[in-house]
Design an enzyme around this catalytic site. Structure first.
Site, PDB file in Angstrom:
ATOM      1  N   ASP A  14       0.843  -1.193   0.000  1.00  0.00           N
ATOM      2  CA  ASP A  14       0.000   0.000   0.000  1.00  0.00           C
ATOM      3  C   ASP A  14       0.882   1.249   0.000  1.00  0.00           C
ATOM      4  O   ASP A  14       1.758   1.402   0.861  1.00  0.00           O
ATOM      5  CB  ASP A  14      -0.905   0.027   1.232  1.00  0.00           C
ATOM      6  N   LYS A  41      -6.098  -7.175   0.095  1.00  0.00           N
ATOM      7  CA  LYS A  41      -7.194  -7.713   0.897  1.00  0.00           C
ATOM      8  C   LYS A  41      -6.866  -9.093   1.450  1.00  0.00           C
ATOM      9  O   LYS A  41      -7.264  -9.427   2.567  1.00  0.00           O
ATOM     10  CB  LYS A  41      -8.481  -7.745   0.079  1.00  0.00           C
ATOM     11  N   ASN A  44      -4.193  -8.577   4.239  1.00  0.00           N
ATOM     12  CA  ASN A  44      -4.838  -7.886   5.357  1.00  0.00           C
ATOM     13  C   ASN A  44      -5.692  -8.846   6.188  1.00  0.00           C
ATOM     14  O   ASN A  44      -5.643  -8.837   7.418  1.00  0.00           O
ATOM     15  CB  ASN A  44      -5.734  -6.751   4.834  1.00  0.00           C
ATOM     16  N   GLU A 139      -9.452  -9.636  -5.565  1.00  0.00           N
ATOM     17  CA  GLU A 139      -8.310  -8.909  -6.105  1.00  0.00           C
ATOM     18  C   GLU A 139      -7.365  -9.816  -6.880  1.00  0.00           C
ATOM     19  O   GLU A 139      -6.269  -9.394  -7.258  1.00  0.00           O
ATOM     20  CB  GLU A 139      -7.554  -8.186  -4.985  1.00  0.00           C
ATOM     21  N   ASN A 183     -19.597  -5.185   2.086  1.00  0.00           N
ATOM     22  CA  ASN A 183     -20.020  -3.972   2.774  1.00  0.00           C
ATOM     23  C   ASN A 183     -21.323  -3.499   2.136  1.00  0.00           C
ATOM     24  O   ASN A 183     -21.825  -4.111   1.183  1.00  0.00           O
ATOM     25  CB  ASN A 183     -18.924  -2.895   2.763  1.00  0.00           C
ATOM     26  N   ALA A 243      -8.815  -0.813   5.272  1.00  0.00           N
ATOM     27  CA  ALA A 243      -8.740  -2.192   5.776  1.00  0.00           C
ATOM     28  C   ALA A 243      -9.626  -2.467   6.981  1.00  0.00           C
ATOM     29  O   ALA A 243      -9.512  -3.522   7.604  1.00  0.00           O
ATOM     30  CB  ALA A 243      -7.303  -2.597   6.105  1.00  0.00           C
ATOM     31  N   ALA A 244     -10.546  -1.552   7.307  1.00  0.00           N
ATOM     32  CA  ALA A 244     -11.474  -1.830   8.405  1.00  0.00           C
ATOM     33  C   ALA A 244     -12.316  -3.063   8.089  1.00  0.00           C
ATOM     34  O   ALA A 244     -12.582  -3.900   8.966  1.00  0.00           O
ATOM     35  CB  ALA A 244     -12.372  -0.625   8.655  1.00  0.00           C
ATOM     36  N   GLY A 245     -12.748  -3.177   6.833  1.00  0.00           N
ATOM     37  CA  GLY A 245     -13.536  -4.341   6.434  1.00  0.00           C
ATOM     38  C   GLY A 245     -12.737  -5.626   6.484  1.00  0.00           C
ATOM     39  O   GLY A 245     -13.255  -6.674   6.892  1.00  0.00           O
ATOM     40  N   ASP A 246     -11.472  -5.578   6.078  1.00  0.00           N
ATOM     41  CA  ASP A 246     -10.626  -6.774   6.141  1.00  0.00           C
ATOM     42  C   ASP A 246     -10.360  -7.174   7.583  1.00  0.00           C
ATOM     43  O   ASP A 246     -10.302  -8.367   7.909  1.00  0.00           O
ATOM     44  CB  ASP A 246      -9.300  -6.517   5.418  1.00  0.00           C
ATOM     45  N   GLY A 281      -3.022   3.494   8.497  1.00  0.00           N
ATOM     46  CA  GLY A 281      -2.516   2.334   7.778  1.00  0.00           C
ATOM     47  C   GLY A 281      -3.497   1.195   7.707  1.00  0.00           C
ATOM     48  O   GLY A 281      -4.602   1.240   8.265  1.00  0.00           O
TER      49      GLY A 281
END
Length: 299
Positions: A14, A41, A44, A139, A183, A243-246, A281
């Site tokens: 990233d 993803k 993560n 991805e 999401n 990366a909150a979802g990951d 991050g």
């Protein structure tokens, strides 16, 4: 009880710029910070699950470059098993990210080495078969996702798919998915409905279980037996939502694998995400099992 999680997916470096606002088309803005942080993803989710206490196996590809070496180092530091992470000639994948003052982000992903993960290679199925759950994202090429999902189904492994970036999903993938975790935006695209409840109902015609993450509004679960669970988010001041979802998916899978019921696992995952968005991050923001427990104890 430690659960084993296999992750079949992307590894990126990233490249993150922080600015007051993201630039519009044709616009140049001044940033205030820049960081390089291993992500993607797949990586993560692997790091999130490992930090939450799972034994994790990463299956994918990095390039034979400095970014690939750094991605490997960060994964190894969290005790992720890299037997399935191959190196290929050329560049590692990159994600070019702008984070604004509201914690929102815009991202351009260049797949590079991830584009070679278009199927299983020797040893991949064995790594999947020896796991309790398999985490997938979009991805990497769809052919790779489909092959991994089929291997999970053949071996009785719980297959969890994060449909991001959002795209039309084929039956050969969906028929092997146990739990879909989009999401709210991805759910709307896949289901054709902006309303989360209507989207949930539509998605349950495709897969047995669905969790829709709703950002600050929490998360919503349903299954084909008629269960429905809503878990609110924890109010925190977001610094960076990358990366909150990951983080959510990795922590959720670790908790479910340890025997938590869905409401408890969702609450634990929400706590993990709440901790992560208060830090900059992607992989660098993910909380440890102890940090999640401490956060929950304070609530």
């Amino acid at each position: 009880m430690t659960t084993t999680v296999a992750v079949f997916g992307s590894c990126n470096m990233d490249l993150v710029a922080y600015a007051d606002t993201a630039p519009k088309r044709g616009e140049t803005v001044l940033g205030r910070e820049f960081h390089t942080v291993p992500g993607g993803k797949g990586a993560n989710q692997a790091l999130a699950a490992a930090k939450a206490g799972a034994a994790v196996r990463m299956i994918g590809a990095v390039g034979e470059d400095e970014f690939g070496s750094e991605i490997r180092r960060v994964l190894q530091e969290s005790d992720v098993d890299l037997a399935g992470l191959r190196s290929v000639p050329g560049r590692s994948g990159t994600a070019h990210i702008v984070v604004d003052d509201q914690g929102g982000n815009s991202i351009v992903v260049v797949p590079a080495a991830n584009g070679t993960v278009d199927g299983l290679v020797d040893g991949d199925e064995e790594l999947i078969a020896g796991s309790q759950s398999l985490l997938l994202q979009l991805e990497i090429p769809f052919s790779g996702v489909a092959a991994a999902a089929a291997a999970g189904r053949r071996n009785g492994v719980r297959v969890v798919l994060t449909p991001a970036p959002a795209a039309e999903l084929s039956e050969d993938v969906l028929s092997n998915v146990d739990l879909l975790v989009p999401n709210e935006h991805e759910a709307a695209i896949l289901a054709g409905h902006d309303d989360p409840d209507r989207a949930l109902a539509k998605l349950l015609k495709l897969v047995p279980e669905v969790v829709i993450t709703l950002g600050a509004r929490g998360s919503l679960y349903g299954n084909r037996d008629g269960a429905r669970v809503e878990v609110p988010s924890f109010p925190v001041e977001a610094v960076d939502t990358t990366a909150a979802g990951d983080t959510y998916v990795g922590v959720l899978s670790a908790a479910l694998g340890e025997g938590a019921d869905m409401p408890e696992a969702m609450r634990t995952a929400s706590a993990g995400s709440a901790v992560s968005v208060q830090r900059n991050g992607a992989s660098s923001s993910m909380p440890t099992r102890r940090e999640i427990a401490d956060f929950l104890a304070g609530r």
